[in-house]
Design a protein around this motif. Sequence first.
Motif, PDB file in Angstrom:
ATOM      1  N   ARG B  53      -1.170  -6.975   2.551  1.00  0.00           N
ATOM      2  CA  ARG B  53       0.162  -7.001   1.948  1.00  0.00           C
ATOM      3  C   ARG B  53       1.285  -7.162   2.969  1.00  0.00           C
ATOM      4  N   TRP B  54       1.212  -6.426   4.057  1.00  0.00           N
ATOM      5  CA  TRP B  54       2.364  -6.349   4.946  1.00  0.00           C
ATOM      6  C   TRP B  54       2.773  -7.678   5.584  1.00  0.00           C
ATOM      7  N   PRO B  55       1.802  -8.530   5.923  1.00  0.00           N
ATOM      8  CA  PRO B  55       2.259  -9.819   6.475  1.00  0.00           C
ATOM      9  C   PRO B  55       3.156 -10.577   5.497  1.00  0.00           C
ATOM     10  N   GLU B  56       2.990 -10.329   4.178  1.00  0.00           N
ATOM     11  CA  GLU B  56       3.845 -10.995   3.190  1.00  0.00           C
ATOM     12  C   GLU B  56       5.150 -10.248   2.980  1.00  0.00           C
ATOM     13  N   THR B  57       5.054  -8.934   2.834  1.00  0.00           N
ATOM     14  CA  THR B  57       6.230  -8.146   2.443  1.00  0.00           C
ATOM     15  C   THR B  57       7.017  -7.635   3.640  1.00  0.00           C
ATOM     16  N   GLY B  58       6.429  -7.713   4.825  1.00  0.00           N
ATOM     17  CA  GLY B  58       7.030  -7.061   5.990  1.00  0.00           C
ATOM     18  C   GLY B  58       6.566  -5.624   6.048  1.00  0.00           C
ATOM     19  N   ILE B  59       6.768  -4.996   7.221  1.00  0.00           N
ATOM     20  CA  ILE B  59       6.382  -3.594   7.353  1.00  0.00           C
ATOM     21  C   ILE B  59       7.302  -2.755   6.470  1.00  0.00           C
ATOM     22  N   PRO B  60       6.756  -1.911   5.618  1.00  0.00           N
ATOM     23  CA  PRO B  60       7.641  -1.078   4.783  1.00  0.00           C
ATOM     24  C   PRO B  60       8.505  -0.158   5.651  1.00  0.00           C
ATOM     25  N   ASP B  61       9.611   0.305   5.089  1.00  0.00           N
ATOM     26  CA  ASP B  61      10.487   1.218   5.830  1.00  0.00           C
ATOM     27  C   ASP B  61       9.745   2.487   6.212  1.00  0.00           C
ATOM     28  N   ARG B  62       8.902   2.957   5.299  1.00  0.00           N
ATOM     29  CA  ARG B  62       8.139   4.188   5.571  1.00  0.00           C
ATOM     30  C   ARG B  62       6.649   3.877   5.475  1.00  0.00           C
ATOM     31  N   PRO B  63       6.120   3.253   6.531  1.00  0.00           N
ATOM     32  CA  PRO B  63       4.715   2.790   6.449  1.00  0.00           C
ATOM     33  C   PRO B  63       3.722   3.931   6.217  1.00  0.00           C
ATOM     34  N   GLY B  64       4.032   5.100   6.782  1.00  0.00           N
ATOM     35  CA  GLY B  64       3.135   6.245   6.605  1.00  0.00           C
ATOM     36  C   GLY B  64       3.038   6.644   5.142  1.00  0.00           C
ATOM     37  N   ALA B  65       4.207   6.688   4.492  1.00  0.00           N
ATOM     38  CA  ALA B  65       4.238   7.064   3.078  1.00  0.00           C
ATOM     39  C   ALA B  65       3.526   6.011   2.228  1.00  0.00           C
ATOM     40  N   TRP B  66       3.705   4.746   2.607  1.00  0.00           N
ATOM     41  CA  TRP B  66       3.047   3.650   1.882  1.00  0.00           C
ATOM     42  C   TRP B  66       1.526   3.808   1.971  1.00  0.00           C
ATOM     43  N   LEU B  67       1.045   4.044   3.190  1.00  0.00           N
ATOM     44  CA  LEU B  67      -0.404   4.185   3.380  1.00  0.00           C
ATOM     45  C   LEU B  67      -0.921   5.405   2.620  1.00  0.00           C
ATOM     46  N   MET B  68      -0.144   6.495   2.680  1.00  0.00           N
ATOM     47  CA  MET B  68      -0.575   7.721   2.003  1.00  0.00           C
ATOM     48  C   MET B  68      -0.641   7.496   0.491  1.00  0.00           C
ATOM     49  N   ALA B  69       0.389   6.855  -0.059  1.00  0.00           N
ATOM     50  CA  ALA B  69       0.413   6.606  -1.505  1.00  0.00           C
ATOM     51  C   ALA B  69      -0.750   5.707  -1.913  1.00  0.00           C
ATOM     52  N   THR B  70      -0.985   4.651  -1.109  1.00  0.00           N
ATOM     53  CA  THR B  70      -2.064   3.719  -1.423  1.00  0.00           C
ATOM     54  C   THR B  70      -3.420   4.419  -1.362  1.00  0.00           C
ATOM     55  N   ALA B  71      -3.621   5.194  -0.301  1.00  0.00           N
ATOM     56  CA  ALA B  71      -4.904   5.888  -0.144  1.00  0.00           C
ATOM     57  C   ALA B  71      -5.122   6.881  -1.284  1.00  0.00           C
ATOM     58  N   ARG B  72      -4.051   7.589  -1.654  1.00  0.00           N
ATOM     59  CA  ARG B  72      -4.192   8.564  -2.743  1.00  0.00           C
ATOM     60  C   ARG B  72      -4.488   7.891  -4.077  1.00  0.00           C
ATOM     61  N   ARG B  73      -3.859   6.715  -4.255  1.00  0.00           N
ATOM     62  CA  ARG B  73      -4.132   5.980  -5.490  1.00  0.00           C
ATOM     63  C   ARG B  73      -5.610   5.609  -5.552  1.00  0.00           C
ATOM     64  N   ARG B  74      -6.136   5.149  -4.410  1.00  0.00           N
ATOM     65  CA  ARG B  74      -7.575   4.803  -4.381  1.00  0.00           C
ATOM     66  C   ARG B  74      -8.421   6.016  -4.738  1.00  0.00           C
ATOM     67  N   ALA B  75      -8.031   7.143  -4.201  1.00  0.00           N
ATOM     68  CA  ALA B  75      -8.804   8.365  -4.452  1.00  0.00           C
ATOM     69  C   ALA B  75      -8.741   8.749  -5.928  1.00  0.00           C
ATOM     70  N   GLN B  76      -7.547   8.616  -6.514  1.00  0.00           N
ATOM     71  CA  GLN B  76      -7.410   8.935  -7.938  1.00  0.00           C
ATOM     72  C   GLN B  76      -8.242   7.995  -8.786  1.00  0.00           C
ATOM     73  N   GLU B  77      -8.174   6.687  -8.444  1.00  0.00           N
ATOM     74  CA  GLU B  77      -8.989   5.705  -9.177  1.00  0.00           C
ATOM     75  C   GLU B  77     -10.452   6.084  -9.108  1.00  0.00           C
ATOM     76  N   HIS B  78     -10.855   6.486  -7.908  1.00  0.00           N
ATOM     77  CA  HIS B  78     -12.259   6.864  -7.740  1.00  0.00           C
ATOM     78  C   HIS B  78     -12.610   8.053  -8.636  1.00  0.00           C
ATOM     79  N   LEU B  79     -11.736   9.039  -8.649  1.00  0.00           N
ATOM     80  CA  LEU B  79     -12.011  10.250  -9.444  1.00  0.00           C
ATOM     81  C   LEU B  79     -12.016   9.922 -10.943  1.00  0.00           C
ATOM     82  N   ARG B  80     -11.143   8.994 -11.345  1.00  0.00           N
ATOM     83  CA  ARG B  80     -11.118   8.622 -12.769  1.00  0.00           C
ATOM     84  C   ARG B  80     -12.359   7.837 -13.153  1.00  0.00           C
ATOM     85  N   ARG B  81     -12.791   6.972 -12.208  1.00  0.00           N
ATOM     86  CA  ARG B  81     -13.976   6.157 -12.510  1.00  0.00           C
ATOM     87  C   ARG B  81     -15.201   7.035 -12.714  1.00  0.00           C
TER      88      ARG B  81
END
Lengths: 121, 422
Positions: B53-81
Amino acid sequence: MRYLFVVTSNHVAQPSPELMEAMHKMAQREIQAGRMLDDGGLLPQAMGAQVRVGNGELNVIDGPFIEAKEMIGGYAIFDLPGPDEALASAREFMQLHRDFMPGWEGTCEIRGIAGSMTHGS
Amino acid sequence: MPSGAAPSDFHRTILATWRIEQPRLIASLARMLRDVPLAEELTQDALVAALERWPETGIPDRPGAWLMATARRRAQEHLRRAPMLNRKHGMIAASLEAEQNAMPDDTSLDDDIGDEMLRLIFTACHPLIPAKSRATLALRMICGLTTEEIARAFLISEATVAQRIVRAKRLLSESGLVYETPRGEERDRRLPTVLEVIYLIFNEGYTAARGDDWLRPQLCDEARRLGRMLVALAPDQPEVHGLVALMELNGSRNAARTSPEGDPILLMDQDRRRWDALQIRRGLDALARARALGGGAGFYVLQAAIAACHARAAAPEETDWPSIAALYAQLSVLTNSPVVELNRAVAAAMIAGPAAGLAIVDAVAESSALRGYHLLPAVRGDLLQRLGRVAEARLAFADAAALATNARERTLLERRAAACEP
């Protein structure tokens, strides 16, 4: 390798409590990660002094000083794998200023510390 | 981010952010999932997402928060699956929703995960996992090194690193380990395995056993950061401070330990002005803290105390050899190690002359535990040379050179053999 971060700004105002809190949290995290070795905010320039050598003479100047446009507000010393990590870290630090002290303007200068990098790294 | 930045710059920037954020991402996901290998895997997914994503959108202002949100979403998806996987996971998913709802937008700094981090370190360094794999796993999960970087650091193939990681993760998955921070006696019992891993990483960089370079400072740096991390997380443990002191004090000499050509320079021949004063100060401070905590006689504290004797000497002739010999004697009792005895021999020779040292070396040689260890004949050669027994010294240096596995060290020993005049 060690890096010195020096933050300069022409803002004389103290950081907002929100910014202080955010910077404190980041510092705690960085210390806990073993990356931050030291940091500190600087007291106003007027409370310091200058020792100058010029024209072959040594002079001690107590101030008041001719106010520089940009003044050093604080510093930090980091131990980081390389320049990319230093840049990432400084970006995060400056973003905190953007988020928690709107209107603030300043610069974080990143300088590698000589001798802290050995042959081959 | 300027649009003109080259893709490789992006890649490096992303990896740098990743390196800073990754251990906290894994720790945070491990708390959600109670499964470190799975947490590591889903965290890697977040990195892949960023690289896409980042090469298209640029580095987000808060890359740490972006990574954390993305990782948590993956974890939630996993738990729901897999909600029916077991009841425990179902409950986690429910409490997670509540936690998510109460969570502020920017989670990257508001997350106190000190305890999770400690748990993660103890998991990566679990005694169940072979020592080398523990080091690999720690470098990967806690220091954020890529497989390629670990392979380069340890001079092994990427396939070997990948295999170690897969096996170690499988061991963790299949062991049915309860994912929790060891406390009390259990923590005291497990702490040495964690310290051992950090020390192994440090030493691999400090005296690279194999290869062409004598020093691989990157590993020393990673080990020091790990040590400081452990100090921040477990500040009441004297041996943790001892290990940090040892690594700072030994590492302070790195710049002076090799010539510009990369050849090793021995301690007594080093330009002490090139020793790193900040590291020495940090090392001495850590040693003082270890002692204040009552840990004066631990394995790492004793070694740090010896390193401190060298660090305090502004010139070789100011070295406090009697203290060093006494510390080695203490360490020898503690470890019953022939390597320690060999070091004690060097100190004894400095106090009472080469013959006294040689007597200890010969006693060590008889025990034969060090057969094949190049430093035994190397020390022996040095003492023989000082006794004027040059023919024997030459043979000893030649033996040492034949046994040395590091190219730089072998060359040095060959030179010393050649320098023994008949």
